[in-house]
Motif scaffolding. Structure first.
Motif, short mmCIF file in Angstrom:
data_model
loop_
_atom_site.label_atom_id
_atom_site.label_comp_id
_atom_site.label_asym_id
_atom_site.label_seq_id
_atom_site.Cartn_x
_atom_site.Cartn_y
_atom_site.Cartn_z
N ALA A 86 0.80 -1.22 0.00
CA ALA A 86 0.00 0.00 0.00
C ALA A 86 0.83 1.27 0.00
O ALA A 86 1.99 1.29 0.40
CB ALA A 86 -0.94 -0.01 1.20
N ASP A 87 0.21 2.35 -0.44
CA ASP A 87 0.81 3.68 -0.41
C ASP A 87 0.56 4.36 0.93
O ASP A 87 1.31 5.21 1.36
CB ASP A 87 0.23 4.53 -1.55
CG ASP A 87 0.84 5.91 -1.62
OD1 ASP A 87 2.06 6.02 -1.80
OD2 ASP A 87 0.08 6.90 -1.51
N THR A 88 -0.54 3.98 1.59
CA THR A 88 -0.91 4.58 2.87
C THR A 88 -0.34 3.80 4.03
O THR A 88 0.03 2.63 3.90
CB THR A 88 -2.45 4.63 3.03
OG1 THR A 88 -2.96 3.30 2.89
CG2 THR A 88 -3.08 5.52 1.99
N VAL A 89 -0.34 4.43 5.20
CA VAL A 89 0.11 3.76 6.42
C VAL A 89 -0.93 2.75 6.88
O VAL A 89 -0.60 1.69 7.41
CB VAL A 89 0.39 4.79 7.52
CG1 VAL A 89 0.81 4.10 8.82
CG2 VAL A 89 1.48 5.76 7.08
N THR A 90 -2.21 3.07 6.65
CA THR A 90 -3.29 2.18 7.09
C THR A 90 -4.21 1.87 5.91
O THR A 90 -5.21 2.57 5.68
CB THR A 90 -4.12 2.85 8.22
OG1 THR A 90 -4.57 4.14 7.76
CG2 THR A 90 -3.27 3.04 9.46
N PRO A 91 -3.92 0.83 5.13
CA PRO A 91 -4.75 0.49 3.95
C PRO A 91 -6.06 -0.21 4.29
O PRO A 91 -6.78 -0.63 3.40
CB PRO A 91 -3.84 -0.42 3.16
CG PRO A 91 -2.95 -1.06 4.17
CD PRO A 91 -2.72 -0.01 5.23
N GLN A 92 -6.37 -0.36 5.58
CA GLN A 92 -7.63 -0.96 6.04
C GLN A 92 -7.80 -2.40 5.58
O GLN A 92 -8.91 -2.88 5.41
CB GLN A 92 -8.82 -0.12 5.57
CG GLN A 92 -8.80 1.31 6.08
CD GLN A 92 -9.99 2.10 5.56
OE1 GLN A 92 -11.12 1.82 5.90
NE2 GLN A 92 -9.72 3.09 4.73
N GLY A 93 -6.70 -3.08 5.34
CA GLY A 93 -6.75 -4.52 5.11
C GLY A 93 -7.13 -4.97 3.72
O GLY A 93 -7.24 -6.17 3.47
N ILE A 94 -7.33 -4.04 2.78
CA ILE A 94 -7.74 -4.42 1.42
C ILE A 94 -6.94 -3.60 0.40
O ILE A 94 -6.85 -2.37 0.51
CB ILE A 94 -9.24 -4.20 1.18
CG1 ILE A 94 -10.07 -5.10 2.11
CG2 ILE A 94 -9.61 -4.46 -0.28
CD1 ILE A 94 -11.56 -4.90 1.99
N VAL A 95 -6.37 -4.28 -0.57
CA VAL A 95 -5.67 -3.64 -1.69
C VAL A 95 -6.08 -4.37 -2.96
O VAL A 95 -6.20 -5.60 -2.97
CB VAL A 95 -4.13 -3.71 -1.52
CG1 VAL A 95 -3.42 -3.40 -2.82
CG2 VAL A 95 -3.66 -2.75 -0.43
N ALA A 96 -6.32 -3.61 -4.03
CA ALA A 96 -6.67 -4.22 -5.31
C ALA A 96 -5.81 -3.62 -6.41
O ALA A 96 -5.27 -2.52 -6.28
CB ALA A 96 -8.15 -4.02 -5.63
N VAL A 97 -5.70 -4.35 -7.49
CA VAL A 97 -5.03 -3.87 -8.70
C VAL A 97 -6.08 -3.82 -9.80
O VAL A 97 -6.84 -4.77 -9.98
CB VAL A 97 -3.87 -4.81 -9.11
CG1 VAL A 97 -3.28 -4.37 -10.45
CG2 VAL A 97 -2.79 -4.83 -8.03
N ALA A 98 -6.12 -2.70 -10.52
CA ALA A 98 -7.12 -2.54 -11.58
C ALA A 98 -6.47 -2.03 -12.86
O ALA A 98 -5.39 -1.43 -12.83
CB ALA A 98 -8.22 -1.59 -11.14
N ARG A 99 -7.14 -2.27 -13.98
CA ARG A 99 -6.67 -1.75 -15.27
C ARG A 99 -7.14 -0.31 -15.44
O ARG A 99 -8.28 0.03 -15.11
CB ARG A 99 -7.24 -2.57 -16.43
CG ARG A 99 -6.73 -3.99 -16.51
CD ARG A 99 -7.26 -4.68 -17.76
NE ARG A 99 -6.93 -6.09 -17.74
CZ ARG A 99 -7.71 -7.02 -17.17
NH1 ARG A 99 -8.86 -6.67 -16.61
NH2 ARG A 99 -7.35 -8.29 -17.18
N GLN A 100 -6.28 0.51 -15.97
CA GLN A 100 -6.68 1.87 -16.33
C GLN A 100 -7.63 1.81 -17.53
O GLN A 100 -7.42 1.00 -18.44
CB GLN A 100 -5.45 2.70 -16.67
CG GLN A 100 -4.44 2.82 -15.54
CD GLN A 100 -3.18 3.52 -15.96
OE1 GLN A 100 -3.20 4.37 -16.86
NE2 GLN A 100 -2.06 3.18 -15.33
N SER A 101 -8.63 2.67 -17.50
CA SER A 101 -9.58 2.67 -18.63
C SER A 101 -9.99 4.09 -18.98
O SER A 101 -11.16 4.47 -18.84
CB SER A 101 -10.82 1.83 -18.28
OG SER A 101 -11.40 2.27 -17.06
N PRO A 102 -9.03 4.92 -19.42
CA PRO A 102 -9.37 6.29 -19.79
C PRO A 102 -10.29 6.33 -21.01
O PRO A 102 -10.25 5.45 -21.86
CB PRO A 102 -8.01 6.93 -20.09
CG PRO A 102 -7.13 5.77 -20.47
CD PRO A 102 -7.60 4.62 -19.63
#
Length: 266
Positions: A86-102
């Motif tokens: 995570a980028d944050t100190v407290t990611p609240q237990g969940i991280v996901a990876v997603a595709r960019q879709s501009p």
């Protein structure tokens, strides 16, 4: 269960905090249950991986169920692995990876929009995320990012949108003159928010028309040649002693005033 914070899989996810990695892979990072919830609800096809601690899956059963309904197997991890991703100190237990879709700018203006937000060189991630969130709240048709505006998939921007990034089209990689030209061709007026502009209250009557709002850099505002391209520049009044308004706050006021005007004619 993923237990090693230094494993290649964990490090690949952690790299998405960097723009270069996001550009190379076309992926970006989502942190926390709210971002995962909105991605699964509105763009489940964009989600690539979902990681969570067992405790987080217990706390956020709706995310677990949404992942299952979308055909995802949640990868369980330790707290230390989530922290490493995570980028944050407290990611609240969940991280996901997603595709960019501009979205392409052509598609944005082909849809006969009534309200568009254009950000020119907005550099603060919190401001951009809040503007996207406000655009979503007022029912804007799209957000277009021009010039050197911060990457909308920057983790700080994504967090500040609180899921709105998945609710409306966001177009990137286009120069401002092209956007203004397309807006005019779509029958829209282009209004710039500028401290040197005309009085906002006196111009309220024109806000009911199809409108593209242009917001500039937090410190410098808009360049003189950019202001020459627009139909009108408007300034918000300051009634108290404040030196100015934060960009995202000012944008929210302008967008809501426009949404009110457009809906009063429905």
């Amino acid at each position: 269960m993923l237990e090693n914070p230094r494993s290649p899989r964990v490090r690949a996810v952690a790299k998405l905090t960097k723009r270069s990695a996001r550009h190379e892979t076309g992926l970006f990072l989502l942190e926390g249950p709210q971002a995962a919830r909105e991605a699964l609800a509105y763009r489940p096809e964009s989600v690539v991986e979902l990681f969570a601690t067992p405790a987080a899956m217990e706390r956020h059963a709706d995310v677990r169920d949404a992942a299952r309904d979308a055909g995802f197997e949640v990868v369980l991890t330790t707290e230390s692995v989530l922290d490493a991703m995570a980028d944050t100190v407290t990611p609240q237990g969940i991280v996901a990876v997603a595709r960019q879709s501009p979205t392409s700018v052509r598609d944005v203006f082909a849809a006969s929009p009534q309200l568009i937000v254009i950000c020119e060189e907005v550099r603060d991630p919190g401001n951009l995320g809040t503007i996207i969130r406000a655009a979503d709240a007022v029912g804007a048709d799209a957000v277009v990012l021009t010039g050197r505006t911060v990457d909308p998939h920057n983790p700080k921007v994504v967090r500040a949108t609180t899921g709105s990034l998945f609710h409306l089209p966001v177009a990137v990689g286009v120069e401002l003159p092209t956007v203004i030209e397309r807006a005019r061709a779509a029958g829209m007026q282009v209004i710039a928010a500028d401290v040197g502009g005309d009085d906002f209250l006196a111009a309220r009557g024109r806000l009911a028309r199809p409108t593209a709002w242009l917001f500039g850099n937090e410190a410098r505002g808009l360049e003189a040649d950019h202001l020459e391209m627009v139909d009108v520049s408007l300034r918000l009044p300051i009634y108290g002693a404040a030196e100015s308004l934060n960009l995202a706050t000012a944008a929210s006021v302008c967008l809501y005033e426009t949404a009110f005007a457009q809906r009063s004619t429905d």
